[in-house]
Design an enzyme around this catalytic site. Structure first.
Site, mmCIF file in Angstrom:
data_model
loop_
_atom_site.group_PDB
_atom_site.id
_atom_site.type_symbol
_atom_site.label_atom_id
_atom_site.label_comp_id
_atom_site.label_asym_id
_atom_site.label_seq_id
_atom_site.Cartn_x
_atom_site.Cartn_y
_atom_site.Cartn_z
ATOM 1 N N GLU A 1 0.814 -1.269 -0.098
ATOM 2 C CA GLU A 1 -0.137 0.051 -0.028
ATOM 3 C C GLU A 1 1.031 1.242 -0.048
ATOM 4 O O GLU A 1 0.478 2.147 -0.570
ATOM 5 C CB GLU A 1 -0.921 0.062 1.325
ATOM 6 C CG GLU A 1 -1.837 -1.207 1.512
ATOM 7 C CD GLU A 1 -2.481 -1.847 -0.084
ATOM 8 O OE1 GLU A 1 -2.795 -0.818 -0.710
ATOM 9 O OE2 GLU A 1 -2.775 -3.121 -0.152
ATOM 10 N N HIS B 1 2.191 1.893 -3.628
ATOM 11 C CA HIS B 1 1.339 2.404 -4.421
ATOM 12 C C HIS B 1 1.338 4.041 -4.346
ATOM 13 O O HIS B 1 0.851 4.711 -5.528
ATOM 14 C CB HIS B 1 -0.195 1.973 -3.989
ATOM 15 C CG HIS B 1 -0.708 0.980 -4.526
ATOM 16 N ND1 HIS B 1 -0.663 0.643 -5.710
ATOM 17 C CD2 HIS B 1 -1.478 -0.248 -4.004
ATOM 18 C CE1 HIS B 1 -1.253 -0.490 -6.300
ATOM 19 N NE2 HIS B 1 -1.573 -1.023 -5.049
HETATM 20 N N1 SER Z 1 -6.087 -1.220 -4.464
HETATM 21 C C1 SER Z 1 -6.065 -2.285 -3.372
HETATM 22 C C2 SER Z 1 -4.608 -3.039 -3.309
HETATM 23 O O1 SER Z 1 -4.293 -3.644 -4.192
HETATM 24 C C3 SER Z 1 -7.223 -3.231 -3.670
HETATM 25 O O2 SER Z 1 -6.850 -4.560 -3.535
HETATM 26 O O3 SER Z 1 -3.896 -2.804 -2.484
HETATM 27 ZN ZN ZN Z 2 -2.508 -2.841 -4.737
#
Ligand code: SER
Ligand code: ZN
Length: 617
Positions: A299, A302
């Site tokens: 996370e 991301h």
């Molecule tokens: N976008 C989220 C993740 O992959 C949902 O699973 O972390």
């Molecule tokens: Zn993800």
């Protein structure tokens, strides 16, 4: 019940309008939440005459366009959208609507879980909160004011930086959050409730201090320390490995019990299923600790691969997910044992993705149509997507891959893009043409490579033949051969590798061949004795290898590549068990080879425990 129609990748067009800013106010009350939403909207396509806003399952109360209150004759309302005639280049839309988080059992949009108000908006939850152009290529600056009862909701969180708090009358208070970085609506988040927390700080590579916090149910604070350490390691790793620094003043993580996805990368406010946050020595296994470390990292990563550079549309999901899974896998490999991490990842791929890819729901990592995007958060998009990225990493090598990632960040930061832009970045540094490689994005099913060899002692040559067997797709259409990096070795009797010398194949690095044809016949020279084959080292391509010539006891004893060694133990184990099931005695060579591994003190313990596991059902 909403009717689903098929959406096609080829039909994508940019939105005629964009939302530049979105100023939200939430008044959270026991039975409902009032949402006020002010959007500055700009027209991109001057031929556009009608503005469409997504919105569903809430009560519209009032709507204004540039301060004029609109009555029902001035817009058209459908079940999941609102249409406004809009023949000008700028408009300010103000909406007041009401939502019912307690009744929201879909866990999309704003809902209440264990007394906590929280959101999940990926992929299309924001439209359940208020009207918006709810698609990932609309990147907007959000400001969020939250008002709630102070006793019930002492904690009020949203994306970005905290700009102010105030105590209000009637026992209420408010917090104002401002996110300076434009983002798609699926990354919007709000959390309100009574939560415990632990805090820490992190100083980024350029010296900026970031406040970190992890929120959880009161009483569980002590179980958050491992997650906090994991977060700090992730922040440091992304700086060191990719030169990527965190960009806000705060980073908050909230653990809740009811959460559809494992976790969600909302900008500056991740929401997690508690399972991926809470752990202590008394209640968690080694695997739990490692799982938390990897999801926290996923996370966090991301923030650059997903949030700052996001997807143009949902067909591009693997752009952020495949890449971010690859990043979290390599992070975990760096933090723990690289070899056992690789084995875990390959096992998971084979157990889930290979099975999916062989069945009726097989799909390319970049699907070309969908009816319901929620069904595409799959092992294929995530895990096979990560293997495709890993192949490019293998092709480019570490240094060039980093340079290609630098190109990607430099060119596409702040944009919503697709896998084409990612491939353009990779191509900028690639030693080979990646056009054929792109088939990994559009084709489905797992290819099988059948490998055989012929040794010619008089000329000291070895011809290796590699046959690509590409299954038809789910529509019974033929598919084409792939380009892939195939890592292999020809081993001498003592296990040393013969250098690969060949004019008939592109050699990328010492032991990586670039395979492009359906049939490759590769002549290797200067091979003085009949070699043993070592194939798909490190699982360099997500394929099935078929070869009748593998010498399992030899590979178990001599192969230096851990993955091939693991494969040898595993396949020899299956072969042995199968003959025993037919009534034969146990193969003594298997027992000997197994014993040799058991006795070999140079093998890393964790790896040893994995290779000595007997094959599962
Ligand atoms: N976008 C989220 C993740 O992959 C949902 O699973 O972390
Ligand atoms: Zn993800």
């Amino acid at each position: 019940m909403q009717e689903h129609k098929t959406i096609y990748f080829r039909d994508y067009t940019p939105s005629p309008y964009i939302v530049e800013t979105c100023t939200l106010e939430f008044i959270i009350e026991e039975s409902s939440t009032r949402v006020e939403n002010i959007m500055e909207i700009k027209r991109q396509d001057h031929n556009a005459k009608e503005l469409r806003l997504d919105g569903e399952l809430f009560d519209l109360e009032l709507i204004w366009a540039d301060d004029a209150l609109l009555d029902e004759t001035m817009y058209r309302l459908e079940e999941n959208a609102l249409y406004l005639p809009m023949d000008r280049d700028h408009v300010r839309i103000r909406v007041i609507n009401r939502i019912y988080p307690d009744e929201n059992t879909a866990l999309e949009g704003l809902y209440r879980s264990g007394g906590i108000w929280c959101t999940q908006n990926e992929p299309e939850g924001f439209r359940r909160i208020t009207y918006f152009i709810d698609r990932p290529d609309i990147m907007t600056r959000f400001t969020t004011k939250i008002i709630a009862n102070k006793e019930k909701c002492p904690i009020l969180l949203s994306n970005g930086n905290l700009r102010g708090t105030a105590t209000l009358e009637n026992g209420k208070h408010m917090a104002l959050w401002e996110d300076p970085i434009p983002k798609p609506s699926y990354l919007f988040a709000l959390v309100a409730g009574d939560l415990g927390s632990i805090t820490d700080t992190y100083t980024t590579m350029s010296g900026k201090k970031v406040d970190l916090a992890i929120y959880c149910d009161k009483g569980n604070e002590d179980k958050c320390h491992h997650a906090m350490r994991s977060l700090k390691k992730s922040m440091e790793w992304d700086e060191y490995t990719y030169g990527r620094e965190y960009d806000l003043e705060v980073y908050n993580i909230v653990a809740v019990d009811s959460f559809n996805m494992g976790a969600m990368e909302n900008k500056g406010l991740n929401v997690f299923n508690s399972h991926y946050v809470l752990a202590d020595e008394d209640s968690a296994t080694d695997a739990d600790f490692m799982g938390i470390e990897s999801v926290i990292a996923h996370e966090y990563f991301h923030n650059w691969t997903g949030n700052r550079i996001t997807c143009r549309n949902w067909f591009e999901l693997t752009l952020k997910e495949g890449l971010t899974v690859f990043r979290d896998q390599t992070f975990s490999a760096d933090m723990n044992s690289a070899l056992t991490q690789r084995l875990d990842d390959v096992r998971a791929l084979r157990e889930r993705q290979f099975v999916e890819d062989a069945g009726p729901t097989a799909h390319p990592i970049k699907p070309d149509s969908y009816m319901e995007i929620n069904n595409f958060y799959t092992a294929t998009v995530y895990e096979k997507g990560a293997e495709v990225i890993r192949m490019m990493h293998t092709v480019l090598g570490g240094e060039k891959f980093r340079a290609a990632m630098d190109y990607y960040f430099a060119h596409f930061d702040g944009q919503a893009v697709g896998t084409e832009e990612f491939l353009e970045s990779m191509q900028s540094q690639s030693p080979v043409d990646l056009s054929q490689f792109k088939r990994w994005y559009s084709q489905e099913r797992t290819p099988t490579l059948t490998v055989s060899s012929e040794y010619r002692p008089d000329t000291a040559e070895c011809v290796v033949t590699i046959l690509q067997n590409i299954p038809k797709n789910t529509h019974h259409q033929e598919q084409l051969p792939y380009a892939m990096p195939f890592r292999m070795a020809l081993l001498a009797d003592d296990g040393s590798e013969y250098p690969l010398v060949s004019e008939r194949v592109t050699l990328l690095h010492n032991d990586v061949l670039w395979i492009e044809n359906g049939v490759s016949e590769i002549l290797f020279k200067e091979i003085p004795t009949k070699p043993r084959l070592s194939l798909n080292r490190g699982f360099s391509a997500p394929i099935i290898v078929q070869c009748d010539e593998l010498d399992f006891p030899f590979l178990m004893a001599h192969e230096r590549d851990g993955f091939v060694r693991y494969e040898a133990v595993h396949q020899f184990g299956i072969e042995t068990l199968e003959t025993m099931m037919g009534g034969a005695e146990v193969n003594e060579r298997y027992i000997e080879s197994y014993g040799a591994i058991l006795a070999d003190s140079s093998i890393e313990e964790m790896f040893k425990s994995q290779i000595l596991e007997l094959p599962s059902m």
